[in-house]
Structures are given as structure tokens and as C-alpha cells.
Design a protein around this motif. Sequence first.
Motif, PDB file in Angstrom:
ATOM      1  N   THR A  14      -0.571  -6.466 -21.400  1.00 36.56           N
ATOM      2  CA  THR A  14      -1.814  -5.702 -21.525  1.00 36.56           C
ATOM      3  C   THR A  14      -1.989  -4.649 -20.435  1.00 36.56           C
ATOM      4  OG1 THR A  14      -2.945  -7.458 -20.294  1.00 36.56           O
ATOM      5  CG2 THR A  14      -3.032  -7.567 -22.701  1.00 36.56           C
ATOM      6  N   ASN A  15      -1.386  -4.879 -19.251  1.00 38.05           N
ATOM      7  CA  ASN A  15      -1.521  -3.916 -18.167  1.00 38.05           C
ATOM      8  C   ASN A  15      -0.490  -4.187 -17.084  1.00 38.05           C
ATOM      9  OD1 ASN A  15      -2.744  -5.740 -15.974  1.00 38.05           O
ATOM     10  ND2 ASN A  15      -4.164  -6.036 -17.677  1.00 38.05           N
ATOM     11  N   PHE A  16      -0.271  -3.171 -16.240  1.00 38.83           N
ATOM     12  CA  PHE A  16       0.558  -3.294 -15.040  1.00 38.83           C
ATOM     13  C   PHE A  16      -0.342  -3.075 -13.825  1.00 38.83           C
ATOM     14  CE2 PHE A  16       4.574  -1.430 -17.306  1.00 38.83           C
ATOM     15  CZ  PHE A  16       4.670  -2.594 -18.072  1.00 38.83           C
ATOM     16  N   THR A  17      -0.199  -3.937 -12.804  1.00 31.95           N
ATOM     17  CA  THR A  17      -0.873  -3.715 -11.529  1.00 31.95           C
ATOM     18  C   THR A  17       0.179  -3.351 -10.493  1.00 31.95           C
ATOM     19  OG1 THR A  17      -2.592  -5.327 -12.092  1.00 31.95           O
ATOM     20  CG2 THR A  17      -2.368  -4.716  -9.772  1.00 31.95           C
ATOM     21  N   LEU A  18       0.019  -2.188  -9.858  1.00 33.93           N
ATOM     22  CA  LEU A  18       1.023  -1.657  -8.937  1.00 33.93           C
ATOM     23  C   LEU A  18       0.431  -1.517  -7.538  1.00 33.93           C
ATOM     24  CD1 LEU A  18       2.226   1.325 -11.179  1.00 33.93           C
ATOM     25  CD2 LEU A  18       2.994  -1.047 -11.283  1.00 33.93           C
ATOM     26  N   CYS A  19       1.255  -1.758  -6.534  1.00 34.72           N
ATOM     27  CA  CYS A  19       0.835  -1.474  -5.166  1.00 34.72           C
ATOM     28  C   CYS A  19       2.054  -1.166  -4.316  1.00 34.72           C
ATOM     29  CB  CYS A  19       0.039  -2.631  -4.563  1.00 34.72           C
ATOM     30  SG  CYS A  19       1.035  -4.054  -4.094  1.00 34.72           S
ATOM     31  N   CYS A  20       1.853  -0.433  -3.242  1.00 35.20           N
ATOM     32  CA  CYS A  20       2.937  -0.053  -2.338  1.00 35.20           C
ATOM     33  C   CYS A  20       2.838  -0.832  -1.030  1.00 35.20           C
ATOM     34  CB  CYS A  20       2.867   1.442  -2.017  1.00 35.20           C
ATOM     35  SG  CYS A  20       3.280   2.512  -3.392  1.00 35.20           S
ATOM     36  N   TYR A  21       4.000  -1.093  -0.456  1.00 41.81           N
ATOM     37  CA  TYR A  21       4.042  -1.688   0.877  1.00 41.81           C
ATOM     38  C   TYR A  21       5.047  -0.904   1.708  1.00 41.81           C
ATOM     39  CZ  TYR A  21       4.791  -4.882   4.762  1.00 41.81           C
ATOM     40  OH  TYR A  21       4.883  -5.418   6.026  1.00 41.81           O
ATOM     41  N   SER A  22       4.612  -0.472   2.855  1.00 43.22           N
ATOM     42  CA  SER A  22       5.480   0.270   3.769  1.00 43.22           C
ATOM     43  C   SER A  22       5.830  -0.634   4.942  1.00 43.22           C
ATOM     44  CB  SER A  22       4.776   1.533   4.273  1.00 43.22           C
ATOM     45  OG  SER A  22       5.551   2.154   5.289  1.00 43.22           O
ATOM     46  N   PHE A  23       7.108  -0.881   5.120  1.00 39.33           N
ATOM     47  CA  PHE A  23       7.562  -1.745   6.207  1.00 39.33           C
ATOM     48  C   PHE A  23       7.224  -1.121   7.561  1.00 39.33           C
ATOM     49  CE2 PHE A  23      10.672  -3.688   9.039  1.00 39.33           C
ATOM     50  CZ  PHE A  23      10.585  -5.019   8.675  1.00 39.33           C
ATOM     51  N   GLU A  24       7.340   0.196   7.659  1.00 33.96           N
ATOM     52  CA  GLU A  24       7.060   0.879   8.927  1.00 33.96           C
ATOM     53  C   GLU A  24       5.594   0.754   9.334  1.00 33.96           C
ATOM     54  OE1 GLU A  24       8.568   2.197   6.362  1.00 33.96           O
ATOM     55  OE2 GLU A  24      10.561   2.881   6.968  1.00 33.96           O
ATOM     56  N   ASP A  25       4.702   0.883   8.348  1.00 34.41           N
ATOM     57  CA  ASP A  25       3.274   0.821   8.640  1.00 34.41           C
ATOM     58  C   ASP A  25       2.705  -0.590   8.532  1.00 34.41           C
ATOM     59  OD1 ASP A  25       3.459   3.558   8.850  1.00 34.41           O
ATOM     60  OD2 ASP A  25       2.865   3.896   6.769  1.00 34.41           O
ATOM     61  N   ASP A  26       3.455  -1.488   7.901  1.00 34.75           N
ATOM     62  CA  ASP A  26       3.024  -2.871   7.674  1.00 34.75           C
ATOM     63  C   ASP A  26       1.653  -2.914   7.003  1.00 34.75           C
ATOM     64  OD1 ASP A  26       3.104  -5.634   7.645  1.00 34.75           O
ATOM     65  OD2 ASP A  26       2.202  -5.829   9.644  1.00 34.75           O
ATOM     66  N   LYS A  27       1.564  -2.209   5.885  1.00 32.26           N
ATOM     67  CA  LYS A  27       0.293  -2.243   5.161  1.00 32.26           C
ATOM     68  C   LYS A  27       0.533  -2.036   3.670  1.00 32.26           C
ATOM     69  CE  LYS A  27      -0.888   2.680   5.497  1.00 32.26           C
ATOM     70  NZ  LYS A  27      -1.921   3.660   5.910  1.00 32.26           N
ATOM     71  N   VAL A  28      -0.411  -2.548   2.909  1.00 34.90           N
ATOM     72  CA  VAL A  28      -0.400  -2.383   1.457  1.00 34.90           C
ATOM     73  C   VAL A  28      -1.429  -1.332   1.093  1.00 34.90           C
ATOM     74  CG1 VAL A  28      -0.818  -3.522  -0.756  1.00 34.90           C
ATOM     75  CG2 VAL A  28       0.331  -4.770   1.074  1.00 34.90           C
ATOM     76  N   TYR A  29      -1.064  -0.433   0.195  1.00 32.96           N
ATOM     77  CA  TYR A  29      -1.984   0.640  -0.176  1.00 32.96           C
ATOM     78  C   TYR A  29      -1.702   1.092  -1.604  1.00 32.96           C
ATOM     79  CZ  TYR A  29       2.122   3.517   0.896  1.00 32.96           C
ATOM     80  OH  TYR A  29       3.389   4.043   0.926  1.00 32.96           O
ATOM     81  N   ALA A  30      -2.546   1.979  -2.083  1.00 36.10           N
ATOM     82  CA  ALA A  30      -2.407   2.609  -3.409  1.00 36.10           C
ATOM     83  C   ALA A  30      -2.309   1.583  -4.532  1.00 36.10           C
ATOM     84  CB  ALA A  30      -1.183   3.537  -3.436  1.00 36.10           C
ATOM     85  N   THR A  31      -3.200   0.598  -4.513  1.00 33.20           N
ATOM     86  CA  THR A  31      -3.221  -0.410  -5.581  1.00 33.20           C
ATOM     87  C   THR A  31      -3.950   0.155  -6.793  1.00 33.20           C
ATOM     88  OG1 THR A  31      -3.243  -2.198  -3.945  1.00 33.20           O
ATOM     89  CG2 THR A  31      -3.921  -2.753  -6.184  1.00 33.20           C
ATOM     90  N   VAL A  32      -3.269   0.127  -7.928  1.00 35.49           N
ATOM     91  CA  VAL A  32      -3.855   0.664  -9.162  1.00 35.49           C
ATOM     92  C   VAL A  32      -3.491  -0.241 -10.333  1.00 35.49           C
ATOM     93  CG1 VAL A  32      -3.760   3.056  -8.363  1.00 35.49           C
ATOM     94  CG2 VAL A  32      -1.847   2.112  -9.676  1.00 35.49           C
TER      95      VAL A  32
END
Length: 374
Positions: A14-32
Amino acid sequence: MTSITYIGMDVHTTNFTLCCYSFEDDKVYATVQVKPEYTQILKYINRIRKQRGEDTRFVCGYEAGCLGYSLYHQLTDHGVECVILAPSTMAETPGKKIKTDKRDAEKIARCLAYHQYKPVYVPDEEDDAVKEYIRMRDDVKAHLKETKQQIIAYYTRHGFQFDGSSHWTQKHLNWVESLQFENSIHQEVLREYLTVFYDLSEKVAVYDARIEELSHSERYAENVGKLCCFSGIATHTALSLLAEVGDFSRFRSAPQFAAYLGLVPGEHSSSDKQHRTGITKAGNSHLRRLLIESAHCYSRGAVGKKSKAQKERQAGNSPEVIAYADRAVDRLKRKYQRIALHSRANIAKTAVARELACFVWGMMTGNISATALH
């Protein structure tokens, strides 16, 4: 220096949930959350690339599940690096369990970044097609088994008992067909059950003939012949192993292959206390079931004696291959007898299945000179 952005994808029909993780910044962002289309993932990657720079490398990943390999192929065909994660190998998040699509996507992204997972093997198109055909046949066979149980339960409920020694022989079928019910609707129910039974039986016979035909193709014939040298392994099991495992050399050792099938014991130890549990049941459940079924034959027959059917299956193979298979069969029969004396039969069969898997790995990787595989 090229930076790496890991994209965790929690995928559903029904849907995809996506998010990014940057090892350098150690943070998760851009969750859609987007529509369940691979093109939406490509658009998402392009948007992140504009923010992170053109030289950013993206690694996408999703858990094995309902989408199979389709999303993997769609992304890799468009030049996107993608991984399918085996759920049982992913690192667990400590603390209270709160499950949401967003958290699952974040967990996948972190597992990708810290390599806390094992990837699912992706077969090529031909192996995948053969695997799907065999599993389709097994689904029909399971339906046939269920229908047999329903027929026996039906006539038993109405006071009929078969006095023969074996069910589903020609004698038993003749007896079932001769049953007469006083009520015409009851008689109709039996006829319908038998119609389904004969229809499914015919389908299974046709599918088995096709599987036999596939096993004689140039791609599989030699290795199917080798695997059929073992007791308990006929064409169906041999072709299933080849199609679903693919390259046996991707396992460094026989125990690693057995672990892939979930046939090794688990462990729950702390400090100086060691506690072994039952088999892990991780990995490929279909092949695990087939090998445990194969292990049943090692409870029968004398050590050192071969049936006529086994001799026929071994014909045409090299003396080295036959000797290796015979050595495995003798060892496994002795193993079954030794364990069954002090434990339950099911435990003995599972132990035999584990070691049979090790011998299969040895046969397929050319390690047939070893007298024992632990």
C-alpha cells in the motif's frame, strides 16, 4: 571524497516509507511516505542528491517480504545499489518495542550503515523461475494432503471405518468410492470431495513430470544426478536445493550452510552458564523442511545395504561421487540409530538433516575427499 547515504525502506503493497541515514552526521532525516512504486524512490533519491551533492553514493535496503525480488531488480536496473535484508539477522533496537513504519525504515537504514545484517541471496531469473514452479507444485500437494484428511474425517464422522492397513492405496480408493450414504446430499458431498482429490492428484503428477523434465536440462542435470546419490534425495528435493541455493560456494563451510537452513542449535548463555536451545529455524524454511523429510529414510534399512532405487539413481555418476554418498549414508544411519536410542525420533531426524546438509554442501563444492563434515 564520496559520501554514502543509506536509505532505509519499509515497504508494503500500500505504501513505501523512506528515510536517509548519514554515517558522517549520525542522523536520520528526510522521512517520507510515498506510493508503492519504484519510480517514487528514484525521485526521492534525485531530491536528496541535489541536497547532498552529485558525488553522493546511495545504498538502499528493505526487508525480505511480500515484494520478493521485484523492487530489487527495478532499482538495480536503474543503477541504484540495493540490498534485501534477512529480517532474522538484523540487529534489534534495545529498549521498549514500539513498531511504526517510520521506526522500521530508520532501523533498516542504521543496519545498512553499520552492516548489522546479512543480505538475502538474489537468484538469477532461471533459478527463480524453477523455484517458483516447484513451490507452486508444493502448494498444490499441500492442498491434496488437506483434501485427503477431509475425506477421511468425512466418512469417519458418518460411521464408516476402513479396515485395511494403508490409506490411499487402490484398495482404499475402491472402498471409498463404494460407500453408500442414506442421504443423497451426503453422497453428493463425497462425490465432490473425490472429484477434488482426483483433480489435484492429476495436477501433482503433471507437475512432477515437468520437474523431472527440468532436472534433465543442461544447467541442472549433472548436479541433480550427484545429489540423488544420497538416500532420501530424489529429483524434487535435488532441484529445489540447486534452484534456491544457487552458488553453494558462497558458504565458507558446511556448518555455515547448515546455519543458513536453520538446522543448527540456538544458544542462550550467560556468564559461565551455557544453555542450548532447539534449532534456530532461521533462513530457508522450505529447504529445511525438505531435508528433514529426507532424513526420515535414515531410520529404515540396514547400514551398508542399498535399495534398488538408490542404485538406479547412482548409475552414471563417478566412483568418487558414489563412494562419498555411500559414506554419508552409512554415517547418517549410524547417527540416527545412536541418537534414537537415547532421545526422541524427531530429534534424531533433525540431527541427521543437519549433517545431511553438510554432506550436500561437500558434494556441491567438490569437497568429497573429507570423511567427516562437522
